[in-house]
Design a protein around this motif. Structure first.
Motif, PDB file in Angstrom:
ATOM      1  N   GLU A 146       0.992  -7.648   3.703  1.00 55.98           N
ATOM      2  CA  GLU A 146       0.578  -6.384   4.321  1.00 55.98           C
ATOM      3  C   GLU A 146       1.169  -6.190   5.718  1.00 55.98           C
ATOM      4  N   VAL A 147       2.487  -6.384   5.803  1.00 50.33           N
ATOM      5  CA  VAL A 147       3.239  -6.101   7.033  1.00 50.33           C
ATOM      6  C   VAL A 147       4.382  -5.174   6.665  1.00 50.33           C
ATOM      7  N   SER A 148       4.881  -4.448   7.634  1.00 55.34           N
ATOM      8  CA  SER A 148       5.997  -3.543   7.339  1.00 55.34           C
ATOM      9  C   SER A 148       7.285  -4.350   7.190  1.00 55.34           C
ATOM     10  N   ALA A 149       8.189  -3.843   6.390  1.00 53.41           N
ATOM     11  CA  ALA A 149       9.478  -4.513   6.179  1.00 53.41           C
ATOM     12  C   ALA A 149      10.251  -4.650   7.487  1.00 53.41           C
ATOM     13  N   GLU A 150      10.095  -3.672   8.396  1.00 57.25           N
ATOM     14  CA  GLU A 150      10.801  -3.723   9.681  1.00 57.25           C
ATOM     15  C   GLU A 150      10.336  -4.907  10.518  1.00 57.25           C
ATOM     16  N   GLU A 151       9.065  -5.285  10.379  1.00 54.50           N
ATOM     17  CA  GLU A 151       8.531  -6.409  11.138  1.00 54.50           C
ATOM     18  C   GLU A 151       9.130  -7.741  10.696  1.00 54.50           C
ATOM     19  N   LEU A 152       9.745  -7.756   9.528  1.00 51.17           N
ATOM     20  CA  LEU A 152      10.288  -9.004   8.986  1.00 51.17           C
ATOM     21  C   LEU A 152      11.713  -9.271   9.440  1.00 51.17           C
ATOM     22  N   THR A 153      12.272  -8.390  10.211  1.00 54.07           N
ATOM     23  CA  THR A 153      13.658  -8.577  10.639  1.00 54.07           C
ATOM     24  C   THR A 153      13.771  -8.917  12.114  1.00 54.07           C
ATOM     25  N   GLN A 154      12.659  -9.363  12.710  1.00 57.45           N
ATOM     26  CA  GLN A 154      12.668  -9.761  14.112  1.00 57.45           C
ATOM     27  C   GLN A 154      13.624 -10.936  14.301  1.00 57.45           C
ATOM     28  N   LYS A 155      14.519 -10.812  15.253  1.00 52.97           N
ATOM     29  CA  LYS A 155      15.480 -11.875  15.534  1.00 52.97           C
ATOM     30  C   LYS A 155      14.872 -12.857  16.522  1.00 52.97           C
ATOM     31  N   PRO A 156      15.132 -14.140  16.341  1.00 56.14           N
ATOM     32  CA  PRO A 156      14.634 -15.117  17.305  1.00 56.14           C
ATOM     33  C   PRO A 156      15.217 -14.846  18.688  1.00 56.14           C
ATOM     34  N   THR A 184      19.732 -17.060   5.164  1.00 57.76           N
ATOM     35  CA  THR A 184      19.607 -16.562   6.533  1.00 57.76           C
ATOM     36  C   THR A 184      18.495 -15.526   6.605  1.00 57.76           C
ATOM     37  N   ARG A 185      18.421 -14.648   5.623  1.00 54.30           N
ATOM     38  CA  ARG A 185      17.364 -13.629   5.579  1.00 54.30           C
ATOM     39  C   ARG A 185      15.997 -14.282   5.480  1.00 54.30           C
ATOM     40  N   VAL A 186      15.868 -15.262   4.587  1.00 54.46           N
ATOM     41  CA  VAL A 186      14.581 -15.929   4.400  1.00 54.46           C
ATOM     42  C   VAL A 186      14.177 -16.667   5.679  1.00 54.46           C
ATOM     43  N   ALA A 187      15.120 -17.360   6.312  1.00 53.74           N
ATOM     44  CA  ALA A 187      14.806 -18.077   7.555  1.00 53.74           C
ATOM     45  C   ALA A 187      14.322 -17.106   8.629  1.00 53.74           C
ATOM     46  N   SER A 188      14.983 -15.970   8.748  1.00 55.51           N
ATOM     47  CA  SER A 188      14.595 -14.961   9.732  1.00 55.51           C
ATOM     48  C   SER A 188      13.223 -14.374   9.400  1.00 55.51           C
ATOM     49  N   GLY A 199      12.696 -19.873  -8.936  1.00 56.58           N
ATOM     50  CA  GLY A 199      14.141 -19.791  -9.100  1.00 56.58           C
ATOM     51  C   GLY A 199      14.862 -18.859  -8.148  1.00 56.58           C
ATOM     52  N   VAL A 200      14.133 -18.011  -7.448  1.00 59.33           N
ATOM     53  CA  VAL A 200      14.719 -17.095  -6.459  1.00 59.33           C
ATOM     54  C   VAL A 200      13.732 -16.923  -5.311  1.00 59.33           C
ATOM     55  N   TYR A 201      14.277 -16.584  -4.149  1.00 59.02           N
ATOM     56  CA  TYR A 201      13.425 -16.329  -2.992  1.00 59.02           C
ATOM     57  C   TYR A 201      12.798 -14.943  -3.091  1.00 59.02           C
ATOM     58  N   PRO A 202      11.606 -14.791  -2.525  1.00 58.76           N
ATOM     59  CA  PRO A 202      11.007 -13.456  -2.483  1.00 58.76           C
ATOM     60  C   PRO A 202      11.865 -12.497  -1.659  1.00 58.76           C
ATOM     61  N   THR A 203      11.846 -11.255  -2.019  1.00 53.20           N
ATOM     62  CA  THR A 203      12.533 -10.233  -1.237  1.00 53.20           C
ATOM     63  C   THR A 203      11.663  -9.895  -0.028  1.00 53.20           C
ATOM     64  N   ASN A 204      12.242  -9.232   0.944  1.00 48.69           N
ATOM     65  CA  ASN A 204      11.440  -8.793   2.095  1.00 48.69           C
ATOM     66  C   ASN A 204      10.371  -7.797   1.650  1.00 48.69           C
ATOM     67  N   LYS A 205      10.681  -7.002   0.636  1.00 54.13           N
ATOM     68  CA  LYS A 205       9.688  -6.061   0.113  1.00 54.13           C
ATOM     69  C   LYS A 205       8.492  -6.823  -0.447  1.00 54.13           C
ATOM     70  N   GLU A 206       8.750  -7.899  -1.176  1.00 53.91           N
ATOM     71  CA  GLU A 206       7.646  -8.699  -1.721  1.00 53.91           C
ATOM     72  C   GLU A 206       6.834  -9.345  -0.602  1.00 53.91           C
ATOM     73  N   PHE A 207       7.526  -9.951   0.378  1.00 51.66           N
ATOM     74  CA  PHE A 207       6.805 -10.518   1.518  1.00 51.66           C
ATOM     75  C   PHE A 207       5.935  -9.443   2.164  1.00 51.66           C
ATOM     76  N   SER A 208       6.505  -8.268   2.360  1.00 54.27           N
ATOM     77  CA  SER A 208       5.813  -7.157   3.002  1.00 54.27           C
ATOM     78  C   SER A 208       4.552  -6.769   2.226  1.00 54.27           C
ATOM     79  N   GLU A 209       4.666  -6.643   0.922  1.00 55.47           N
ATOM     80  CA  GLU A 209       3.533  -6.261   0.082  1.00 55.47           C
ATOM     81  C   GLU A 209       2.472  -7.364   0.051  1.00 55.47           C
ATOM     82  N   TRP A 210       2.905  -8.607  -0.112  1.00 59.52           N
ATOM     83  CA  TRP A 210       1.962  -9.716  -0.197  1.00 59.52           C
ATOM     84  C   TRP A 210       1.152  -9.865   1.082  1.00 59.52           C
TER      85      TRP A 210
END
Length: 128
Positions: free
Chosen positions: A99-109, A27-31, A86-97
């Motif tokens: 260059e977006v803030s972690a808060e921007e990754l939790t936008q709900k559809p 669910t986190r990854v989809a979001s 073997g595992v999904y990236p964390t939001n921190k990894e997505f954020s670093e890769w």
């Protein structure tokens, strides 16, 4: 612009809410993917059950699957290079890769629902 590709294991859907139990990580990854798509990030997910050709066409995915088996999934690529296996990236990894803030990754559809009331009045309602 950076490009992310995620090769998922075979599953009925990418959200993690269609089986007998909810997988909060899916669910986190989809979001997160949804939020990144809304920002114009080049991010794609390939499900083994629905997109087998993507797995066949990618030589690196083939090699990893031959070496490690299906437990190697998910496999995440960043700009064509293997970033996670073997595992999904964390939001921190997505954020670093990306260059977006972690808060921007939790936008709900947001879903637009049109509601018609009596006398022909119409309203748009947004829900999450």
């Amino acid at each position: 612009m950076k490009k992310v590709e995620i090769f998922d294991p075979a599953m009925c859907c990418s959200t993690g809410v269609c089986g007998p139990g909810v997988d909060p990580n899916l669910t986190r990854v989809a979001s997160t993917v949804y939020s990144l798509e809304q920002k114009g990030v080049d991010i794609k997910r390939f499900n083994l059950a629905n997109d087998p050709a993507a797995f066949v066409d990618n030589e690196t995915v083939n090699r990893i699957l031959q070496e490690k088996g299906a437990d190697a999934l998910p496999i995440t690529f960043l700009d064509g290079e293997v970033a996670k296996v073997g595992v999904y990236p964390t939001n921190k990894e997505f954020s670093e890769w990306l260059e977006v803030s972690a808060e921007e990754l939790t936008q709900k559809p947001r879903v637009r629902v049109s509601v018609k009331l009596t006398k022909g009045e119409s309203y748009n309602v947004y829900t999450v």
